[in-house]
Write a protein that holds these residues in place. Structure first.
Motif, PDB file in Angstrom:
ATOM      1  N   ARG A 136       1.025  -1.080  -0.038  1.00 37.34           N
ATOM      2  CA  ARG A 136      -0.011  -0.092   0.060  1.00 37.34           C
ATOM      3  C   ARG A 136       0.774   1.306  -0.026  1.00 37.34           C
ATOM      4  NH1 ARG A 136      -4.538  -1.687   4.418  1.00 37.34           N
ATOM      5  NH2 ARG A 136      -5.337   0.231   4.129  1.00 37.34           N
ATOM      6  N   LYS A 137       1.956   1.241   0.810  1.00 37.10           N
ATOM      7  CA  LYS A 137       2.881   2.153   0.851  1.00 37.10           C
ATOM      8  C   LYS A 137       3.516   2.275  -0.530  1.00 37.10           C
ATOM      9  CE  LYS A 137       3.627   4.510   4.565  1.00 37.10           C
ATOM     10  NZ  LYS A 137       2.905   5.737   4.895  1.00 37.10           N
ATOM     11  N   ILE A 138       3.933   1.440  -1.141  1.00 33.26           N
ATOM     12  CA  ILE A 138       4.987   1.627  -2.203  1.00 33.26           C
ATOM     13  C   ILE A 138       4.110   2.061  -3.506  1.00 33.26           C
ATOM     14  CG2 ILE A 138       6.146   0.302  -3.970  1.00 33.26           C
ATOM     15  CD1 ILE A 138       7.376  -1.284  -1.645  1.00 33.26           C
ATOM     16  N   ILE A 139       2.886   1.498  -3.387  1.00 29.91           N
ATOM     17  CA  ILE A 139       2.055   1.873  -4.697  1.00 29.91           C
ATOM     18  C   ILE A 139       1.226   3.420  -4.163  1.00 29.91           C
ATOM     19  CG2 ILE A 139      -0.339   1.299  -5.592  1.00 29.91           C
ATOM     20  CD1 ILE A 139       0.256  -1.491  -5.447  1.00 29.91           C
ATOM     21  N   GLY A 140       1.069   3.458  -2.991  1.00 30.48           N
ATOM     22  CA  GLY A 140       0.667   4.683  -2.733  1.00 30.48           C
ATOM     23  C   GLY A 140       1.826   5.918  -3.334  1.00 30.48           C
ATOM     24  N   ARG A 141       3.072   5.593  -2.908  1.00 31.90           N
ATOM     25  CA  ARG A 141       3.916   6.595  -3.398  1.00 31.90           C
ATOM     26  C   ARG A 141       4.261   6.629  -4.963  1.00 31.90           C
ATOM     27  NH1 ARG A 141       5.692   9.985   0.547  1.00 31.90           N
ATOM     28  NH2 ARG A 141       5.543   8.697   2.518  1.00 31.90           N
ATOM     29  N   MET A 142       4.165   5.483  -5.665  1.00 30.90           N
ATOM     30  CA  MET A 142       4.086   5.608  -6.971  1.00 30.90           C
ATOM     31  C   MET A 142       3.027   6.521  -7.668  1.00 30.90           C
ATOM     32  SD  MET A 142       5.385   1.724  -7.940  1.00 30.90           S
ATOM     33  CE  MET A 142       7.160   1.312  -7.759  1.00 30.90           C
ATOM     34  N   GLN A 143       1.807   6.297  -7.041  1.00 31.51           N
ATOM     35  CA  GLN A 143       0.772   6.917  -7.467  1.00 31.51           C
ATOM     36  C   GLN A 143       0.585   8.284  -6.868  1.00 31.51           C
ATOM     37  OE1 GLN A 143      -2.028   4.163  -6.611  1.00 31.51           O
ATOM     38  NE2 GLN A 143      -1.886   2.907  -8.601  1.00 31.51           N
ATOM     39  N   THR A 144       1.774   8.728  -6.279  1.00 28.14           N
ATOM     40  CA  THR A 144       2.042  10.255  -5.542  1.00 28.14           C
ATOM     41  C   THR A 144       0.793  10.054  -4.560  1.00 28.14           C
ATOM     42  OG1 THR A 144       0.843  11.486  -7.289  1.00 28.14           O
ATOM     43  CG2 THR A 144       3.025  11.306  -7.037  1.00 28.14           C
ATOM     44  N   ARG A 145       0.518   9.100  -3.681  1.00 26.45           N
ATOM     45  CA  ARG A 145      -0.544   9.210  -2.651  1.00 26.45           C
ATOM     46  C   ARG A 145       0.481   8.723  -1.438  1.00 26.45           C
ATOM     47  NH1 ARG A 145      -3.125   4.952  -2.203  1.00 26.45           N
ATOM     48  NH2 ARG A 145      -2.739   3.751  -4.229  1.00 26.45           N
ATOM     49  N   MET A 146      -0.097   8.952  -0.286  1.00 27.97           N
ATOM     50  CA  MET A 146       0.610   8.385   0.867  1.00 27.97           C
ATOM     51  C   MET A 146       0.659   6.980   1.289  1.00 27.97           C
ATOM     52  SD  MET A 146       2.040  11.300   1.751  1.00 27.97           S
ATOM     53  CE  MET A 146       2.459  10.972   3.657  1.00 27.97           C
ATOM     54  N   GLY A 147      -0.569   6.463   1.098  1.00 27.61           N
ATOM     55  CA  GLY A 147      -0.772   5.218   1.779  1.00 27.61           C
ATOM     56  C   GLY A 147      -1.251   5.268   3.116  1.00 27.61           C
ATOM     57  N   PRO A 148      -1.291   4.043   3.784  1.00 31.15           N
ATOM     58  CA  PRO A 148      -1.800   4.038   5.319  1.00 31.15           C
ATOM     59  C   PRO A 148      -0.788   4.869   6.088  1.00 31.15           C
ATOM     60  CG  PRO A 148      -0.890   2.034   4.905  1.00 31.15           C
ATOM     61  CD  PRO A 148      -0.948   2.855   3.410  1.00 31.15           C
ATOM     62  N   THR A 149      -1.588   5.998   6.889  1.00 33.10           N
ATOM     63  CA  THR A 149      -0.605   6.700   7.706  1.00 33.10           C
ATOM     64  C   THR A 149      -0.988   6.910   9.207  1.00 33.10           C
ATOM     65  OG1 THR A 149      -1.669   8.692   7.054  1.00 33.10           O
ATOM     66  CG2 THR A 149       0.224   8.363   5.812  1.00 33.10           C
ATOM     67  N   MET A 150      -2.428   6.613   9.148  1.00 30.73           N
ATOM     68  CA  MET A 150      -2.899   6.897  10.721  1.00 30.73           C
ATOM     69  C   MET A 150      -2.611   6.027  11.918  1.00 30.73           C
ATOM     70  SD  MET A 150      -4.544   9.531   9.440  1.00 30.73           S
ATOM     71  CE  MET A 150      -5.909   9.916  10.769  1.00 30.73           C
ATOM     72  N   THR A 151      -2.614   4.623  11.208  1.00 35.69           N
ATOM     73  CA  THR A 151      -2.660   3.862  12.436  1.00 35.69           C
ATOM     74  C   THR A 151      -1.045   3.444  13.008  1.00 35.69           C
ATOM     75  OG1 THR A 151      -4.068   2.378  11.157  1.00 35.69           O
ATOM     76  CG2 THR A 151      -3.503   1.552  13.406  1.00 35.69           C
ATOM     77  N   GLY A 152      -0.735   3.908  14.015  1.00 38.75           N
ATOM     78  CA  GLY A 152       0.619   4.130  14.488  1.00 38.75           C
ATOM     79  C   GLY A 152       1.705   4.998  14.029  1.00 38.75           C
ATOM     80  N   PRO A 153       2.890   5.085  14.071  1.00 37.51           N
ATOM     81  CA  PRO A 153       3.747   6.026  13.335  1.00 37.51           C
ATOM     82  C   PRO A 153       3.961   5.527  11.890  1.00 37.51           C
ATOM     83  CG  PRO A 153       5.124   4.399  14.785  1.00 37.51           C
ATOM     84  CD  PRO A 153       3.500   4.236  15.257  1.00 37.51           C
ATOM     85  N   LYS A 154       3.700   6.501  10.920  1.00 40.97           N
ATOM     86  CA  LYS A 154       3.610   6.115   9.418  1.00 40.97           C
ATOM     87  C   LYS A 154       2.638   5.196   9.233  1.00 40.97           C
ATOM     88  CE  LYS A 154       8.180   8.143   8.451  1.00 40.97           C
ATOM     89  NZ  LYS A 154       7.709   9.263   7.522  1.00 40.97           N
ATOM     90  N   GLY A 155       1.690   4.724   9.927  1.00 40.60           N
ATOM     91  CA  GLY A 155       0.824   3.534   9.784  1.00 40.60           C
ATOM     92  C   GLY A 155       1.409   2.488   9.873  1.00 40.60           C
ATOM     93  N   LEU A 156       2.442   2.079  10.633  1.00 42.52           N
ATOM     94  CA  LEU A 156       3.089   0.842  10.857  1.00 42.52           C
ATOM     95  C   LEU A 156       2.123  -0.294  11.395  1.00 42.52           C
ATOM     96  CD1 LEU A 156       6.607   1.676  11.519  1.00 42.52           C
ATOM     97  CD2 LEU A 156       5.949   0.135   9.795  1.00 42.52           C
ATOM     98  N   LEU A 157       1.249   0.182  12.219  1.00 39.62           N
ATOM     99  CA  LEU A 157       0.357  -0.694  12.657  1.00 39.62           C
ATOM    100  C   LEU A 157      -0.659  -1.315  11.933  1.00 39.62           C
ATOM    101  CD1 LEU A 157       0.453   0.503  16.606  1.00 39.62           C
ATOM    102  CD2 LEU A 157       1.776  -1.495  15.500  1.00 39.62           C
ATOM    103  N   GLN A 158      -0.981  -0.531  10.866  1.00 40.10           N
ATOM    104  CA  GLN A 158      -2.096  -0.939   9.944  1.00 40.10           C
ATOM    105  C   GLN A 158      -2.293  -2.240   9.777  1.00 40.10           C
ATOM    106  OE1 GLN A 158      -4.026   1.555   8.673  1.00 40.10           O
ATOM    107  NE2 GLN A 158      -5.312  -0.109   7.824  1.00 40.10           N
ATOM    108  N   PRO A 159      -1.176  -3.212   9.330  1.00 38.79           N
ATOM    109  CA  PRO A 159      -1.561  -4.713   9.217  1.00 38.79           C
ATOM    110  C   PRO A 159      -2.329  -5.162  10.663  1.00 38.79           C
ATOM    111  CG  PRO A 159       0.714  -4.232   8.640  1.00 38.79           C
ATOM    112  CD  PRO A 159       0.018  -2.899   8.977  1.00 38.79           C
TER     113      PRO A 159
END
Lengths: 486, 353, 519, 100, 118
Positions: free
Chosen positions: B42-65
């Motif tokens: 999610r992160k990588i594709i987000g970046r590639m599509q100039t999005r952020m990907g998950p950010t909310m859960t935990g620091p930088k969204g690390l707890l998202q999974p």
């Protein structure tokens, strides 16, 4: 490893498989020709198939009296194999001759048909020349699998589907038994080579009382009995013969059955020689059962194809008499009989092809009422085949039966011969019935739809010549059979 | 003194301990990678599509999974009324379990040597070294098909069925291409053991001393096989651009249409687990496995991650294939190429000798 | 020519039949004349046999021809081995003689498919001649079966209303018997091989020399005898005969009566009796009993018939009983009587069937009650019928007397005395039924208006009957023409039967008994 | 200890199960699978015996059996499909166009 | 023997335990609110029509059948491949014949249109 490879290279002897090789290659090539040909154009494939059969036949004949061993004793192209190969080639050739116009009439001219017949023949030839259980099995399966397809060839006809399926199920089922038996034989003797098994038994005579060995032998034979349609393993035959395309029925009843007999002879006469006493009893019972069941049920059949199917069961029973005899005359008799049977039965089926109507293949007795008057030549030919099937001189059916029964009597199985001839007497009735309808009743129809297709007619003529030649001057061919027999 | 290989018969206790340890490590790492592969994707594709990907859960969204996992746990587990309950439940397990099992034969590091009681022992970094490891992996890959077929049939829903059938056809088609393409590798390695294959890739390229700076990885000897295997594997595990079975936009998620809760999660996990397995196999077969400049397991993980990134990258880049194009490619391009590759390799090797 | 006389004679009809197939099917006259020509030429070819005096001096086989036919190493050998002696000579002559008559008799009777009819007749002739001249059992069997096929079609296609039943019955009865005989033939051959005797294929002359143990002889005689008994036909196996006779067309009936039935008796004389003389002794009382039963039963049933043709058919059963009884007497008188009676039966019963045919052609019925008072309307017919009736009864001066008298006398002089006494009643019964039927048909008033305009015999019909009448008187008055050539062969036959008997009674062969004790 | 006998027993039982299945089951596909069970029982026998007698012939045989089973499966399935498309059933009892 | 297979058995056990465990656990902790509508199969939000066990294109069967055949080819190729260098030209030619036969089948399949979709 190097040694093994060297040995393997030396053991390859393509001469030993040349005829079947030719047919396999031709089969594959024609498969491609078929797929690149426009739909409906199949005649050239048929002719090419016949050409390749002729080439294979010439190669087979040239190998006469020149036994070739190949593939480390897995294949042995001896006279026995050559004779049966010729039977298969003849059967295939006749089947192809009678097919092309038939396929057009049935509105299913598909070129793959011919390559499949060639491959079936190639499989049959492996089977007859196999001296290794693996080769025999492989040949049997190449033959069977192609035949499954051919039996259910008209995929839009339910009857044909059903025939294919039944053949497939019972064929595969019997293969299971065959294999299980082979596995047990292998377990006891430690080899799959037919001659090595025989040698093992020679060295260890008590093998023949080994439960595993006996069970293996019997299971394997059961598999073969299915293939030759010996009662009580004959249940598939009438349905399959009735439903399958007629040329295939004809072919099935001649070539593959001969091949199964060949393998059966080779396996029993070499491999299971030690069990002769027990096996002759088994064969005795089965032979009598087979011919009796075949003949008795055939008595009240209305459908001609089905009737001929039961008759073919009965004929398998006659041929098994040669197995019971277990002597040279008997095995040579089977060879000769299968050749004879090829001509007479295929001829009869060729006639059924001509008098059948498109799509509605269920030819009944009523369907031939007065045929002898409207189509005299067909009538005469059909009568000749029927007399041959009855076993009356001067047709080949008589000489064939004579050869077989001579073997049995020479071995002292006089009662078997008596039962055999009594069965022939029973069979007279249903064959005569066809002739009654053909000649003794007034024609109801003009049989305008009966067209004498040239190629089919050629196959009939060949069959008639074969039947009469083998009936009147069979000496030379009988001599060949004798040289080929065990 | 040659080190003794740990076996059950000579040192049962040590062997068992080592075995359990290896299994535990492999499993935990695998599950972790699975979990974070979703995040990474999610992160990588987000970046590639100039999005952020998950950010909310935990620091930088690390707890998202973890959040996703928990959510799925507490979702309602539905079994549609028309479904066959047993098969319906079995299907996701049939898909996930084989992909986990497959890692059992993959060597993930160089041998570990240690001394105990004065005897030197060697522990291969591999759960078990079957001498037909590749066959085992292919078998496991084949088992995955059953999961999808079962899912499609058991759901008793049109979309699921169509998805399942399509997916089966796709998987078996590409399984062929994958299976054929690696035959060339075995012709070079002369073994089916994955460990043996890695060992066969040691040394300089083609045994030529002058090329000693280039490793004898099969990616160099068999570039075509490598490409074919990678693509075929991707297709086999239904990764984009070959994700037709799940094609959300066409088949409403295909065979997993009817699934929810943890069963759905299992499908999801299976995809990523398969990705890891494929990456690991590719690394082993073509990139010399654990060999490389670092510690064995580090080299291995780097290669695996590289492949994972590659897969994600592909997903972000390529559009989905049409089904006919897919089958066309599998049967009419990859299969002949793989066969040709075998023939060419065979001739080349024989001439080389 | 003389070297191959028998072959030419035998196969000429076959060649003629093949040539016949090329004649257009609708050209009836041409077909008939051609067939007639073929049969006449066959008769001419066979004539030198009748005038050859070699038969008077030697009882052996003459006009021998021997070619190797099927030789399969040590498996089996069949030869084309033919020849005639005094026994078969007259049967061959009878065959060639009857055939033109049969063809002539169908001149107007057969309407449909003349081509097939003629072809079948010619084929049948080849089969019959071949069977009479074969000296090889295998060859004999081939010809024996070959006769079946044309006869089957003759009855089945051109027969009466119940023809299918009759044809199938005829076919199956005969085939069952012959198939058992086949087993016997093969057994004899292998027995000969295994016992180390000199073997010349399936040649019967070599088989005559065999010492077959009694146990085997018993079964073999049963196999052969059963087959021949069906063909004769002997009493319980005769049921096919009335059906076949009644349903067959005239020509078929004539040939069936005149020649085919002789196959059975000939088979006994040529094969069953000399090959298995010891078993013969066992069976003679039984067979003789059946013959007598056949005589009396046939006569009684014949008396009850409403259908002329059936009556004639049953009379055949009775007549052949005399033949069998004579043969089983195993002495010269009996044998000669039986043999001559075979010829007589061929002539007189053949003639009777022709007569029935004439009636049927005119009235399309065979019921005796339909006729009556024909004597006045058709005098020539009445005369001929009367002569034939006398011949059939066996009035002195006609051929029937010679045969029956000799046969009964032979039986009387042998062990079969009491059988002969009972058989004699058959002669009386024959007089009863034959004269009675003659009376009912010919005498009295014409009661049935359909008989008012009945025509007398045409020239063709008289031509047909004339040669038969000639022989009726020839044999009746001077039978020695025939006996002269028959006797040497019969003597040799008797010697063969008796020698073997002695030989076997003396030689006990326990080893051989084991061979025969079958599995 | 597990000996060759155990393998043989197992394969015999499998073979019997397959046979019974062929004879009793009604669905053509199940029948077909039962046949496959039989073939695999044979394969097991071959492999066990191959190890027992100490040569590879049995294993070679298994290779061929597998191939053949595959070919049979291909053909058999094709026949089944053809039949199903015409008759819409796979019940063995419905193979009744021709008298069984 | 057991050296090699014990780990596999353990792994299989763990893998299935994990899969089953997570499903069972979620079933235990997850909410359960059944409703008729929810349990019906999804069909774009409209009521489902007909049975799902419809026929599908025969192409799928063709692919399956082709797969069976070629998969066996692969099974034959593997043992050959690892012995390839030792077998030398003999093995190569033998296998070449084998592949040739299969290629013929493949060409047939191709030309017959078994591999075409739409």
């Amino acid at each position: 490893m190097e040694n093994l490879v060297q040995e393997a290279i030396q053991n390859v002897n393509l001469h030993a498989v040349m005829p079947s090789l030719i047919l396999s290659v031709a089969g594959m090539a024609l498969l491609l020709v078929a797929v690149f040909s426009p739909r409906g154009k199949t005649a050239h494939i048929a002719w090419l198939s016949i050409a390749s059969l002729i080439v294979a036949g010439i190669v087979t004949i040239m190998g006469w009296n020149d036994t070739q061993y190949g593939f480390a004793g897995s294949v042995q192209l001896d006279n026995f194999a050559a004779f049966f190969s010729m039977i298969c080639i003849i059967a295939a050739g006749l089947a192809i001759l009678m097919s092309d116009e038939y396929l057009k009439r049935e509105n299913f001219p598909v070129g793959e048909y011919y390559p499949l017949i060639l491959i079936t023949t190639a499989g049959a030839m492996w089977m007859v020349s196999g001296t290794d259980l693996i080769t025999i099995f492989l040949g049997l399966e190449v033959l069977s699998v192609s035949l499954y397809i051919l039996a259910g060839f008209f995929r839009d006809q339910v009857r044909c589907n059903e025939a294919g399926l039944k053949y497939f199920f019972l064929g595969a089922f019997s293969t299971g038994f065959l294999l299980y038996g082979m596995a047990l034989l292998y377990g006891v003797s430690g080899t799959t080579k037919v001659y090595d098994i025989a040698a093992y038994i020679q060295a260890n005579p008590d093998t023949t009382t080994n439960v595993m060995f006996v069970a293996g032998g019997l299971l394997m034979l059961t598999g073969f009995f299915f293939k030759i349609a010996a009662a009580p393993f004959h249940m598939w035959t009438p349905d399959v013969y009735q439903g399958a395309p007629t040329p295939i029925t004809a072919f099935m009843s001649a070539g593959p059955k001969a091949a199964a007999f060949a393998a059966l002879i080779r396996v029993t006469f070499i491999c299971l020689e030690g069990m002769q006493d027990h096996l002759t009893t088994v064969f005795w019972v089965l032979a009598v059962l087979t011919m009796t069941v075949g003949n008795l049920i055939a008595l009240n059949q209305k459908d001609l194809k089905r009737m001929l199917a039961y008759s073919s069961i009965a004929h398998a029973g006659y041929a098994m008499v040669g197995l019971v005899a277990w002597n040279e005359i008997g095995s040579a008799g089977i060879l000769f009989y299968m050749l004879v049977y090829t001509f007479m039965n295929m001829g009869a089926f060729a006639i059924l092809i001509l008098i059948g109507r498109s799509g509605e293949e269920n030819l009944t007795l009523d369907g031939v009422t007065g045929l002898g008057y409207k189509k005299p030549m067909l009538g005469i030919a059909f009568s000749i085949f029927l007399f041959a099937l009855m076993g009356l001189p001067p047709t080949a059916g008589f000489t064939g039966k004579f050869y077989i029964f001579a073997g049995a009597i020479n071995s002292g199985y006089i009662w078997l011969a008596v039962l055999g001839v009594l069965n022939s007497a029973v069979s007279l009735y249903y064959y005569l019935r066809i002739m009654i309808f053909m000649y003794f009743k007034e024609p109801q129809e003009d049989y305008a739809w009966v067209k004498i297709y040239p190629a089919t007619a050629v196959s009939i003529v060949i069959s008639v010549i074969g039947v009469l030649y083998l009936g009147i001057v069979p000496g030379s061919i009988m001599q060949l059979a004798r040289m080929a027999g065990f | 003194m040659t080190p003794e290989v740990l076996t059950l018969s000579n040192t049962p206790v040590l062997f068992t301990v080592a075995m359990l340890l290896k299994i535990a490590v492999a499993f935990v790492v695998m599950i972790l990678i699975v979990a974070y592969a979703t995040y990474a994707e999610r992160k990588i594709i987000g970046r590639m599509q100039t999005r952020m990907g998950p950010t909310m859960t935990g620091p930088k969204g690390l707890l998202q999974p973890i959040a996703d996992g928990l959510k799925l746990f507490f979702k309602e587990d539905m079994i549609p009324s028309q479904a066959h309950p047993f098969a319906f439940s079995l299907a996701p397990m049939m898909l996930l379990a084989p992909s986990f099992v497959a890692i059992a034969v993959i060597p993930f590091g160089s041998d570990l040597h240690f001394t105990y009681d004065g005897i030197q022992y060697v522990v291969p970094m591999q759960i078990t070294d079957l001498n037909f490891g590749v066959l085992f992996i292919l078998a496991m890959a084949g088992l995955g098909v059953y999961g999808i077929v079962l899912a499609g049939l058991a759901s008793n829903s049109k979309y699921a069925l169509l998805g399942g059938i399509r997916s089966t056809a796709q998987m078996i088609s590409y399984e062929l291409a994958a299976g054929l393409s690696i035959v060339a590798v075995f012709m070079l390695s002369e073994t089916l053991s994955l460990r043996g294959i890695v060992l066969a890739q040691q040394g300089p390229l083609w045994g030529i001393e002058a090329l000693k700076y280039i490793p004898n990885w099969y990616i160099f000897s068999q570039p075509l096989a490598f490409g074919l295997f990678l693509v075929a594997s991707m297709a086999e595990i239904n990764r984009t651009p070959f994700d037709l079975p799940e094609a959300e936009t066409e088949l409403v998620s295909g065979f997993c249409t009817e699934y929810s809760s943890m069963k759905y999660a299992l499908f999801f996990m299976a995809e990523y687990a398969n990705m890891i397995t494929i990456s690991a196999i590719t690394a082993t077969l073509f990139l010399g496995g654990w060999s490389g400049p670092f510690y064995g397991w580090m080299n291995f993980l780097i290669k695996v991650f590289a492949f994972m990134f590659f897969f994600i990258w592909i997903r972000a880049t390529f559009p989905r294939l049409r089904y006919d194009q897919l089958m066309h490619m599998g049967w009419k391009v990859m299969l002949p190429l793989a066969l040709a590759n075998i023939v060419i390799t065979g001739i080349a090797v024989l001439l080389w000798q | 020519m003389a070297d191959n006389l028998l072959s030419i004679m035998t196969f000429f009809p076959l060649v003629g039949m093949i040539a016949l197939l090329f004649i257009p099917r609708d050209n009836d006259a041409m077909l008939k004349s051609f067939a007639l020509a073929v049969s006449l030429i066959t008769f001419l070819i066979s004539l030198p046999l009748a005038f050859d005096n070699v038969f008077k001096t030697s009882g052996g086989m003459h006009y021998r021809e021997f070619y190797e036919w099927i030789h399969v190493g040590e498996f089996f050998q069949m030869n084309y081995n033919v020849g005639v002696d005094g026994i078969s000579l007259w049967l061959v002559m009878l065959t060639t003689f009857i055939m033109p008559i049969a063809i002539l008799s169908t001149w107007n009777a057969v309407k449909k498919n003349t081509k097939g009819f003629m072809a079948m007749l010619l084929l049948l002739q080849t089969g019959m001649l071949g069977a009479f001249i074969s000296l090889d059992l295998f060859l004999f069997y081939i010809f024996w079966e070959l006769m079946l096929i044309p006869m089957y079609f003759l009855i089945g296609i051109w027969g009466g209303s119940n023809r299918i039943y009759a044809a199938v019955k005829f076919f199956i009865y005969t085939a069952v018997g012959s198939l058992l005989m086949l087993v016997g033939i093969i057994f004899v051959y292998y027995y000969a091989i295994q016992s180390g005797s000199p073997v010349n294929g399936f040649g019967i002359q070599e088989f005559y020399q065999l010492d077959i143990p009694y146990g085997a002889q018993f079964w073999l005689f049963l196999a052969f005898g059963f087959s021949f008994a069906i063909k004769v036909p002997m009493f319980p196996l005769h049921t096919w005969l009335p059906d076949a006779h009644t349903e067959a067309p005239t020509a078929g009936s004539v040939i069936l009566a005149a020649v085919l039935l002789k196959m059975g008796t000939y088979g006994y004389v040529r094969f069953a009796m000399p090959l298995f003389p010891e078993a013969l002794q066992t069976f003679i009382p039984f067979l003789a009993f059946l013959s007598v039963v056949g005589i009396i039963y046939g006569s009684l049933v014949a008396m009850m018939q409403d259908d002329v043709k059936k009556l004639v058919a049953y009379s055949s059963v009775a007549h052949l009983g005399f033949v069998m009884l004579g043969l089983f007497a195993l002495n010269m008188q009996g044998m000669a009587g039986g043999m001559i009676q075979m010829i007589n039966h061929g002539i007189s019963t053949g003639a009777l069937f022709l007569i029935v045919g004439f009636l049927y052609e005119r009235r399309h019925t065979r019921q005796i009650s339909e006729f009556g008072g024909l004597a006045g309307k058709m005098p020539i017919f009445a005369t001929i019928f009367l002569i034939i009736t006398f011949s059939s009864i066996g009035l002195p001066g006609t051929n029937g007397f010679v045969g029956e008298f000799l046969a009964l006398m032979g039986a009387f002089e042998s062990d079969l005395r009491w059988y002969a006494v009972f058989a004699t009643t058959g002669v009386i019964l024959a007089a009863v039924y034959m004269l009675w039927v003659y009376q009912r048909i010919m005498f009295g008033k014409v009661t049935n208006p359909a008989n008012e305009n009945i025509k007398d015999l045409s020239a063709r019909e008289i031509v047909i009957m004339a040669p038969l009448l000639l022989f009726v008187f020839w044999i009746g008055i001077y039978p020695n023409t025939f006996f002269d050539k028959m006797n040497p062969a019969l003597e040799q036959l008797l010697q063969q039967i008796n020698n073997q008997q002695v030989a076997i009674v003396e030689v006990v062969q326990p080893v051989v008994a084991n061979v025969v004790d079958t599995k | 200890m597990i000996t060759v006998t155990h393998y043989l027993m197992l394969s015999a039982i499998l073979f019997a199960i397959g046979t019974l299945g062929v004879l009793t089951r009604k669905n053509a596909i199940v029948v077909f699978m039962c046949i496959e069970v039989m073939l695999n029982a044979v394969n097991l026998t071959f492999i066990a015996l191959s190890r027992h007698v100490g040569n590879l012939d049995g294993q070679i045989f298994v290779f061929f059996v597998m191939t053949v089973a595959a070919a049979e499966a291909a053909v058999g399935l094709a026949l089944l499909i053809a039949f199903y498309r015409n008759k819409e059933t796979l019940d063995v009892d419905d193979f009744n166009m021709l008298k069984w | 023997m057991l050296d090699l297979y014990l780990p596999i058995i353990v792994v299989i056990g763990i893998a299935f335990a994990f899969a089953i465990g997570s499903v069972v656990f979620s079933r235990l902790v997850g909410v359960k609110r059944y409703s008729e509508l929810k349990m019906s199969p999804y069909e774009c939000g409209v009521p489902p029509i007909g049975n799902a066990n419809e026929r599908f294109s025969v192409k799928f069967y063709l692919v399956a059948v082709a797969f069976i055949v070629f998969d066996v080819e692969v099974a034959f190729l593997y043992p050959w491949a690892i012995m390839f260098k030792q077998l030398g030209w003999y093995g190569a030619i033998t296998m070449g014949i084998f592949i040739f036969v299969l290629v013929i089948g493949f060409i047939y399949d191709w030309k017959k249109g078994a591999l075409e979709w739409e």
